[in-house]
Design an enzyme around this catalytic site. Structure first.
Site, short mmCIF file in Angstrom:
data_model
loop_
_atom_site.label_atom_id
_atom_site.label_comp_id
_atom_site.label_asym_id
_atom_site.label_seq_id
_atom_site.Cartn_x
_atom_site.Cartn_y
_atom_site.Cartn_z
N TYR A 53 0.81 -1.21 0.00
CA TYR A 53 0.00 0.00 0.00
C TYR A 53 0.85 1.27 0.00
O TYR A 53 1.95 1.27 0.51
CB TYR A 53 -0.92 0.01 1.24
CG TYR A 53 -1.94 -1.10 1.26
CD1 TYR A 53 -2.25 -1.86 0.13
CD2 TYR A 53 -2.62 -1.41 2.45
CE1 TYR A 53 -3.19 -2.88 0.18
CE2 TYR A 53 -3.56 -2.43 2.49
CZ TYR A 53 -3.83 -3.16 1.36
OH TYR A 53 -4.76 -4.17 1.40
N GLY A 250 -18.05 -3.28 -2.40
CA GLY A 250 -17.79 -3.48 -3.83
C GLY A 250 -17.09 -2.28 -4.45
O GLY A 250 -17.50 -1.77 -5.48
N GLY A 252 -17.16 0.68 -3.57
CA GLY A 252 -18.04 1.85 -3.61
C GLY A 252 -19.28 1.68 -4.46
O GLY A 252 -20.22 2.47 -4.34
N THR A 255 -22.78 1.58 -2.78
CA THR A 255 -23.37 2.81 -2.23
C THR A 255 -24.33 3.44 -3.22
O THR A 255 -25.13 4.31 -2.84
CB THR A 255 -22.29 3.85 -1.89
OG1 THR A 255 -21.68 4.32 -3.12
CG2 THR A 255 -21.21 3.25 -0.99
N GLY A 256 -24.24 3.04 -4.48
CA GLY A 256 -25.07 3.62 -5.53
C GLY A 256 -24.44 4.82 -6.22
O GLY A 256 -25.03 5.39 -7.15
N LYS A 257 -23.23 5.20 -5.82
CA LYS A 257 -22.66 6.44 -6.35
C LYS A 257 -22.25 6.36 -7.81
O LYS A 257 -22.08 7.40 -8.46
CB LYS A 257 -21.47 6.89 -5.49
CG LYS A 257 -20.23 6.02 -5.58
CD LYS A 257 -19.14 6.60 -4.67
CE LYS A 257 -17.85 5.80 -4.74
NZ LYS A 257 -16.82 6.38 -3.83
#
Length: 359
Positions: A53, A250, A252, A255-257
């Protein structure tokens, strides 16, 4: 906050774990410290990182995430209050991890070099949990074919040889980990991105070596990818190798974004275009169904997705991550959602129609 047994270690870790892979690229050191402070305030005692990372991996930023956690622990004098999990990279073509440029693997020499560098960056004498980030052998990754050229050979003789080679390398890796435990540099060890065969092979290899028995497995798990349930969930429960679930939202998408082609500014999709795992055929329909379910019941879609993962009996800890504090607050607030039989039935009904579109 709920606290759960980490394998057979005797350690209790929070049901939510703070993932840190954005520290050092999407998040500054100051922002990383603020996230760590807030997570601890909310009861999180488990922090996950890796020598790889931040993500996406690059030579110029590699290791920066561990450095940020290290400066935070030094400033807070709280090393004994947090459980630190890091990882060593498996086989790859990335050559910048070691002092002598070379492809990575899980040989004794590379594991020793990796752990010493992680300890230095984290400014600590020991790691609570040291995970093999991914295996050192050809294996299936999600919906993609095996990537290693030599795996394309065929025939029973070749397959017997590869199984023997894979088991031999696993033995070398666990011998090295056992040395590190004896030296006090690592307390416990674990697996990541591993298969059922790999997990059981590691358990067989260490059946009389409790010091290096795998205590957990960190794999992707979410409403769009429940493949863990096929085999690994039973192993997790019967063998006390609980799941550390990553990507519970998943990346993001849950979240539906990203619905209807939206690409928000500052999002990982906008910045890096690395989210293809959740852009597979059938993914949009599944995402729409889960977001619709949440909206119809007045639930934040993120809370629905996160609490689904957290409430699974084989999950030891749900690894959450965020780039902004308000996102982290939302993630942690998910533990307040009551998971009812009605929600369980509704989620499973969607799953039967949209089964694992993003393995």
């Amino acid at each position: 906050m709920d606290y759960r047994d980490l394998g057979r270690t005797g350690i209790k870790v929070s049901a939510l774990c703070l993932g840190t892979m954005t520290f050092g690229k999407q998040n500054t050191e100051e922002e990383g410290h603020a996230q760590l402070d807030y997570a601890v305030e909310r009861g999180i005692n488990f922090i996950d990182t890796a020598e790889l990372y931040p993500i996406p991996p690059e030579a110029k930023t590699q290791g920066r995430t561990e450095e940020i956690i290290g400066t935070w622990m030094r400033a807070k004098h709280n090393r004994d209050k947090v459980i630190i999990a890091s990882k060593v990279v498996g086989r790859s073509n990335m050559e910048w991890f070691r002092d002598v440029p070379q492809k990575t693997n899980l040989s004794r020499a590379q594991v020793f070099e990796a752990v010493d560098k992680s300890l230095k960056r984290l400014q600590t004498d020991y790691l609570d949990l040291y995970q093999l980030h991914w295996p050192d052998r050809p294996m299936q990754w999600g919906a993609n074919p095996v990537i290693y050229e030599h795996q394309r050979q065929t025939g029973p003789e070749y397959m017997n040889e590869t199984v023997q080679d894979a088991f031999a390398m696993l033995g070398e890796t666990f011998d090295a980990l056992e040395e590190l435990v004896k030296l006090g540099k690592v307390r416990f060890v674990a697996l990541s991105n591993e298969s059922a065969w790999g997990t059981m092979s590691a358990l067989h290899l260490t059946k009389d070596r409790e010091a290096v028995r795998p205590q957990s497995i960190q794999n992707a798990y979410n409403l769009l990818n429940r493949t863990v349930e096929t085999a690994l969930a039973e192993i997790a429960m019967r063998e006390d190798v609980g799941l550390l679930a990553y990507s519970p939202l998943g990346q993001g998408f849950l979240t539906g974004k990203y619905q209807n082609g939206a690409v928000p500014e500052g999002s990982r999709k906008k910045l890096f275009q690395r989210l293809q795992r959740y852009e597979t055929p059938g993914a949009d329909a599944a995402i729409d169904a889960y977001v619709k379910l949440a909206n119809e019941r007045g639930i934040d879609p993120a809370h629905l997705a996160l609490q689904f993962v957290t409430t699974r009996p084989f999950v030891t800890s749900n690894i959450i991550g965020a780039t902004a504090l308000h996102q982290l607050e939302t993630d942690i607030d998910s533990i307040g959602l009551e998971w009812t039989d009605e929600l369980e039935t509704a989620v499973n009904s969607i799953h039967l129609v949209h089964t694992n579109p993003c393995p």
